[in-house]
Write a protein that holds these residues in place. Structure first.
Motif, PDB file in Angstrom:
ATOM      1  N   GLY A 175     -45.767 -21.130  84.311  1.00 31.91           N
ATOM      2  CA  GLY A 175     -44.955 -22.308  84.072  1.00 31.91           C
ATOM      3  C   GLY A 175     -43.576 -22.118  84.648  1.00 31.91           C
ATOM      4  N   GLU A 176     -42.619 -22.863  84.107  1.00 38.79           N
ATOM      5  CA  GLU A 176     -41.253 -22.763  84.619  1.00 38.79           C
ATOM      6  C   GLU A 176     -40.696 -21.359  84.418  1.00 38.79           C
ATOM      7  N   HIS A 177     -40.963 -20.796  83.222  1.00 35.20           N
ATOM      8  CA  HIS A 177     -40.420 -19.464  82.940  1.00 35.20           C
ATOM      9  C   HIS A 177     -40.915 -18.437  83.954  1.00 35.20           C
ATOM     10  N   GLN A 178     -42.126 -18.654  84.447  1.00 39.74           N
ATOM     11  CA  GLN A 178     -42.702 -17.731  85.436  1.00 39.74           C
ATOM     12  C   GLN A 178     -41.886 -17.780  86.731  1.00 39.74           C
TER      13      GLN A 178
ATOM     14  N   LEU B 162     -54.571 -17.709  90.256  1.00 40.21           N
ATOM     15  CA  LEU B 162     -55.232 -18.643  89.340  1.00 40.21           C
ATOM     16  C   LEU B 162     -54.201 -19.367  88.470  1.00 40.21           C
ATOM     17  N   GLY B 163     -53.045 -18.749  88.273  1.00 39.95           N
ATOM     18  CA  GLY B 163     -52.018 -19.368  87.427  1.00 39.95           C
ATOM     19  C   GLY B 163     -52.504 -19.515  85.998  1.00 39.95           C
ATOM     20  N   THR B 164     -52.845 -18.380  85.397  1.00 40.16           N
ATOM     21  CA  THR B 164     -53.490 -18.389  84.085  1.00 40.16           C
ATOM     22  C   THR B 164     -52.484 -18.315  82.942  1.00 40.16           C
TER      23      THR B 164
ATOM     24  N   GLY C 170     -43.906 -18.621  77.883  1.00 45.05           N
ATOM     25  CA  GLY C 170     -43.483 -19.956  77.488  1.00 45.05           C
ATOM     26  C   GLY C 170     -44.032 -20.257  76.104  1.00 45.05           C
ATOM     27  N   ASP C 171     -43.460 -21.246  75.458  1.00 45.18           N
ATOM     28  CA  ASP C 171     -43.956 -21.567  74.117  1.00 45.18           C
ATOM     29  C   ASP C 171     -45.392 -22.083  74.186  1.00 45.18           C
ATOM     30  N   GLY C 172     -45.746 -22.688  75.294  1.00 46.28           N
ATOM     31  CA  GLY C 172     -47.132 -23.128  75.467  1.00 46.28           C
ATOM     32  C   GLY C 172     -48.036 -21.939  75.775  1.00 46.28           C
ATOM     33  N   SER C 173     -47.687 -21.197  76.800  1.00 49.43           N
ATOM     34  CA  SER C 173     -48.526 -20.086  77.258  1.00 49.43           C
ATOM     35  C   SER C 173     -48.779 -19.055  76.167  1.00 49.43           C
ATOM     36  N   PHE C 174     -47.715 -18.722  75.413  1.00 48.79           N
ATOM     37  CA  PHE C 174     -47.880 -17.638  74.450  1.00 48.79           C
ATOM     38  C   PHE C 174     -48.972 -17.965  73.439  1.00 48.79           C
TER      39      PHE C 174
ATOM     40  N   LEU D 113     -44.557 -28.293  77.557  1.00 45.19           N
ATOM     41  CA  LEU D 113     -45.323 -27.636  78.611  1.00 45.19           C
ATOM     42  C   LEU D 113     -44.477 -27.908  79.854  1.00 45.19           C
ATOM     43  N   GLY D 114     -43.462 -27.063  80.003  1.00 51.66           N
ATOM     44  CA  GLY D 114     -42.322 -27.393  80.851  1.00 51.66           C
ATOM     45  C   GLY D 114     -42.664 -27.718  82.294  1.00 51.66           C
ATOM     46  N   MET D 115     -43.490 -26.904  82.910  1.00 54.59           N
ATOM     47  CA  MET D 115     -43.762 -27.118  84.324  1.00 54.59           C
ATOM     48  C   MET D 115     -44.458 -28.465  84.552  1.00 54.59           C
ATOM     49  N   VAL D 116     -45.332 -28.803  83.630  1.00 57.74           N
ATOM     50  CA  VAL D 116     -46.034 -30.079  83.777  1.00 57.74           C
ATOM     51  C   VAL D 116     -45.048 -31.221  83.501  1.00 57.74           C
TER      52      VAL D 116
HETATM   53  C1  LIG Z   1     -54.998 -21.942  81.018  1.00 53.88           C
HETATM   54  C2  LIG Z   1     -54.126 -22.960  81.655  1.00 53.88           C
HETATM   55  N1  LIG Z   1     -54.156 -24.236  81.235  1.00 53.88           N
HETATM   56  C3  LIG Z   1     -53.350 -25.165  81.814  1.00 53.88           C
HETATM   57  C4  LIG Z   1     -52.520 -24.839  82.831  1.00 53.88           C
HETATM   58  C5  LIG Z   1     -51.655 -25.896  83.481  1.00 53.88           C
HETATM   59  N2  LIG Z   1     -50.219 -25.577  83.282  1.00 53.88           N
HETATM   60  C6  LIG Z   1     -49.468 -24.971  84.221  1.00 53.88           C
HETATM   61  S1  LIG Z   1     -47.915 -24.688  83.718  1.00 53.88           S
HETATM   62  C7  LIG Z   1     -48.183 -25.416  82.236  1.00 53.88           C
HETATM   63  C8  LIG Z   1     -47.087 -25.509  81.222  1.00 53.88           C
HETATM   64  C9  LIG Z   1     -46.718 -24.188  80.680  1.00 53.88           C
HETATM   65  O1  LIG Z   1     -45.910 -24.384  79.564  1.00 53.88           O
HETATM   66  P1  LIG Z   1     -45.140 -23.185  78.901  1.00 53.88           P
HETATM   67  O2  LIG Z   1     -46.033 -22.020  78.744  1.00 53.88           O
HETATM   68  O3  LIG Z   1     -44.481 -23.684  77.666  1.00 53.88           O
HETATM   69  O4  LIG Z   1     -44.080 -22.764  80.001  1.00 53.88           O
HETATM   70  P2  LIG Z   1     -42.847 -23.564  80.618  1.00 53.88           P
HETATM   71  O5  LIG Z   1     -43.320 -24.273  81.836  1.00 53.88           O
HETATM   72  O6  LIG Z   1     -42.343 -24.505  79.562  1.00 53.88           O
HETATM   73  O7  LIG Z   1     -41.873 -22.486  80.954  1.00 53.88           O
HETATM   74  C10 LIG Z   1     -49.499 -25.873  82.148  1.00 53.88           C
HETATM   75  C11 LIG Z   1     -50.041 -26.602  80.993  1.00 53.88           C
HETATM   76  C12 LIG Z   1     -52.543 -23.500  83.258  1.00 53.88           C
HETATM   77  N3  LIG Z   1     -51.798 -23.069  84.282  1.00 53.88           N
HETATM   78  N4  LIG Z   1     -53.332 -22.577  82.651  1.00 53.88           N
END
Ligand SMILES: Cc1ncc(C[n+]2csc(CCOP(=O)(O)OP(=O)(O)O)c2C)c(N)n1
Lengths: 558, 159
Positions: free
Chosen positions: A388-391, A412-414, A439-443, A470-473
């Protein structure tokens, strides 16, 4: 000596130099786990098999060795799939051992039967199902050989439980022959002199370093080559850490969230030298327009990568370190033109004109958090990221100088990769500081592994860059979908501090800039599993940004 | 352009799936795919006919070579080679048209392998053109059923 299949498996793993395996038991691997119980092979119990695959991958990325994970048949095996695909896309050597239903039950939709070899066929380098115990030892040896040689990648060994239980006279194998696959370290196919000739003629060459530099350990050769020929270097996400960001020739990352100066330099170069990078679309934008005035040289260990996406003028197949080493040898007798004052000046101007920057005032900025993590660890920590963005901020502001110290799921961007990968890295190097920037989503995709880290006293630091989105989206929706934030607001969160505490880890929360340093320093010194919830500006975007499929000079922001 | 790939593989379970999965994953169309035993125990030859420009074929060839169970890949299209297909055709043939059909069968050096009151089964081998021409010639009668193998090919050489 007569040994059971399970014993042979463990023996063979040890013979391959395996010291840690990551796994999760179940009905069809009980025989193997039963033997592990008595063995001195270290097993780390994860809480979800996906974690085992990512941990094995993290272990492999930091050590350069083959990572090993184990799962039972059916759902255990299918839970590995995302981790295997992640390793495949980034060419990471792992061996996954899966239990399988008894041989005579195969193909009958038996309880917990899944055709894992069939399911994973498109995402492995190779796979085996062992149907005869006589083949077991050779299979394991082949699997490791295939996983780590050439272009590395994941290999699966599916072992029916009756094979684990049956026994045979066993003596260790020393030799292997794989018909149809032989890898020669010294093999180079291509003309190194011709490459040096092209470089000698170029006015504005650029080197693009990819993950292959890290895989082949070509860090030093790359540095010497770039310095000797005076060629600026851009890196892909996979090569963060492969070339010192503070080096005058370094232009940082190229591509979608690359620096402006890297992307402009790529657009202006007249010779593009790709080393161990595969022209991912996140790197090239529109491949038809990529570095379109430049001649292109591509060095890769995988013949099939040469010209696969962008046509190249010259390809050299082989190990990057060997090829660069060979080039350096020839250069010492036959120097070529390396006077590139104008180009180096131009590149320096670009770098000064378009630095990476962010607004430092006001709310807590995610970039600031990452910058301070980098500075306070003196760039010496092993950093893993989620997606995501944090990456992208981590890739931009954590200027790793040490190869194998930046672990991220590039291909793969997992989401969910970072934390278990950090566990794998920390298990490999218990004394090092390992920080997962998430990220708060990824974790939340693999937060259950908190238990694993706590149980084994792994002092991983999880730095959650918490933007409640889900910041990047959200960023794409803001910039490309008229701010229609469909299902990306994740403001309703678990209390991450309490979540950490529930697992027996330490939880901390940071909401102000002034608290950042103290908290990071405390985390580094505490040597415990620690989660820091950095509550940051909700609307910060990653810049620069090249919209997908556009050209690299068409950047938004930054 | 038509390409004929001759692929020598280890005769392991799943090898055909691995090879064909490569084509479907990359969205390439296979015209025919034939697996045959070889004189070397433990190996098979796959004769794969695909259409695609040179770049695509080069990519397929390289991806095939990467498979662990693939021993050798050659694109024999440009080499002198012999290609054969085998076809079985059931054609409606009452007494009125039977002799006419038999004549056509003779011209094509094909064989009649089943003879019924109202139909004939014809067997023919040959390259794609010949088989197509035979089918075309029989179209003026009523074709009831056709089964055709894929193409197999071998390079002409003096060893
Ligand atoms: C398993 C998986 N599902 C969906 C996605 C699509 N995706 C890419 S970035 C992202 C948002 C990530 O959010 P977060 O982890 O909070 O990080 P942020 O972008 O806010 O830093 C999503 C849903 C993905 N890369 N991997």
């Amino acid at each position: 000596m007569i040994k059971t299949g399970a014993e042979i498996l463990i023996e063979c793993l040890k013979n391959e130099g395996v010291d840690i395996v990551f796994g999760y038991p179940g009905g069809q691997v009980i025989p193997l786990y039963d033997k592990l119980y008595d063995s001195d092979l270290r097993h780390i119990l994860v809480r979800h098999e996906q974690g085992a695959a990512h941990a094995a991958d993290g272990y492999a990325r930091v050590t350069g060795k083959v990572g090993v994970c184990i799962a039972t048949s059916g759902p255990g095996a299918t839970n590995l799939v995302t981790g295997i695909a992640t390793a495949y896309m980034d060419s990471i050597p792992i061996v996954a051992i899966t239990g399988q239903v008894k041989s005579h039950l195969l193909g009958k939709d038996s309880f917990q039967e899944a055709d894992i070899v069939g399911i994973t066929m498109p995402i492995v380098k190779h796979s085996y199902i062992v149907k005869d115990i006589k083949e077991l030892a050779a299979t394991v040896k082949e699997a490791f050989y295939i996983a780590r040689t050439g272009r590395p990648g994941p290999v699966i060994i599916d072992v029916p439980s009756d094979i684990q239980l049956s026994s045979i006279e066993y003596s260790p194998l020393t030799e292997i022959k794989v018909k149809g696959y032989c890898y020669d370290d010294n093999f180079i196919n291509g003309n190194v002199d011709e490459m040096l000739d092209l470089i000698g003629k170029a006015q504005r060459p650029i080197i693009a370093a990819g993950g292959g530099i890290i895989a082949s350990g070509a860090h030093n050769e790359l540095l010497e080559f770039a310095e000797k020929l005076n060629i600026p270097v851009v890196t892909t996400l996979m090569a963060v850490g492969a070339f010192d960001t503070d080096h005058p020739l370094c232009l940082g990352m190229l591509g979608m969230h690359g620096t402006r100066y890297a992307n402009y330099a790529v657009c202006q170069c007249d010779l593009f030298i790709a080393i161990g990078m595969r022209f991912d679309d996140r790197v090239t934008g529109d491949p038809g327009q990529f570095a379109k005035d430049a001649k292109k040289i591509q060095i890769d260990i995988d013949d099939a990568e040469i010209g696969k996406i962008v046509p190249v003028d010259m390809g050299i197949v082989g190990d990057a370190a060997k090829i660069l080493g060979e080039a350096l040898k020839r250069l010492s007798c036959n120097p070529v033109n390396s006077d590139r004052r104008d180009w180096i000046n131009r590149v320096r101007e670009l770098r000064e004109e378009y630095p990476l920057k962010f607004e430092e005032s006001g709310t807590l900025k995610p970039q600031y958090v990452i910058k301070r993590i980098y500075e306070l660890t003196e760039g010496k920590a092993i950093i893993t990221t989620d997606v995501g963005e944090h990456q992208m901020w981590a890739a931009q502001y954590n200027k790793s100088k040490i190869q194998r110290s930046f672990l991220t799921s590039g291909g793969l961007g997992t989401m969910g990769y970072g934390f278990p990968a950090a566990i794998g890295a920390q298990a490999a190097f218990p004394g090092k500081t390992v920080i997962c920037i998430s990220g708060d989503g990824s974790f939340q995709m693999n937060s259950q592994e908190l238990m694993t880290a706590v149980r084994y006293n792994l002092p991983v630091i999880i730095a959650i860059v918490n933007n409640g989105y889900l910041g990047m989206v959200r960023q794409w929706q803001e910039l490309l979908y008229n701010e229609r934030y469909s299902e990306t607001d994740i403001k309703e969160q678990p209390d991450f501090v309490k979540l950490a505490e529930a697992y027996g880890a330490v939880g901390m929360r940071v909401t102000k800039k002034e608290e950042v340093d103290d908290c990071i320093l405390k985390a580094i010194n505490l040597r415990k599993t620690i989660l820091i919830d950095f509550v940051v500006d909700r609307f910060e975007n990653v810049y620069p940004f090249v919209p997908a499929g556009s050209t690299l000079d068409n950047m938004i922001g930054g | 352009m038509k390409h004929i790939l001759s692929v020598l593989v280890n005769d392991t379970p799943g090898v055909v799936t691995r090879v064909s999965a490569l084509f479907s994953k990359r969205n390439y169309n296979i015209k025919s795919f034939v697996g045959c035993e070889t004189h070397i125990p433990g190996t098979s030859t796959l004769i794969i006919v695909v259409y695609g420009d040179d770049e695509i074929i080069e990519q397929i060839t390289k991806q095939l070579r990467k498979l662990i169970d693939v021993i050798e890949v050659s694109d024999i299209t440009q080499k002198k080679h012999v290609s054969r297909e085998l076809v079985l055709i059931r054609v409606k043939a009452d007494t009125k048209v039977r002799s006419e059909i038999i004549q056509i069968v003779d011209i094509f050096r094909a064989n009649i392998v089943d003879f019924q009151n109202s139909s004939l089964m014809i067997e023919a081998t040959g390259d794609e053109d010949k088989i197509d021409a035979l089918v075309e010639a029989l179209k003026s009668f009523e074709i009831l059923e056709i089964v055709k193998t894929g193409e197999i090919s071998m390079v002409r050489k003096n060893v």
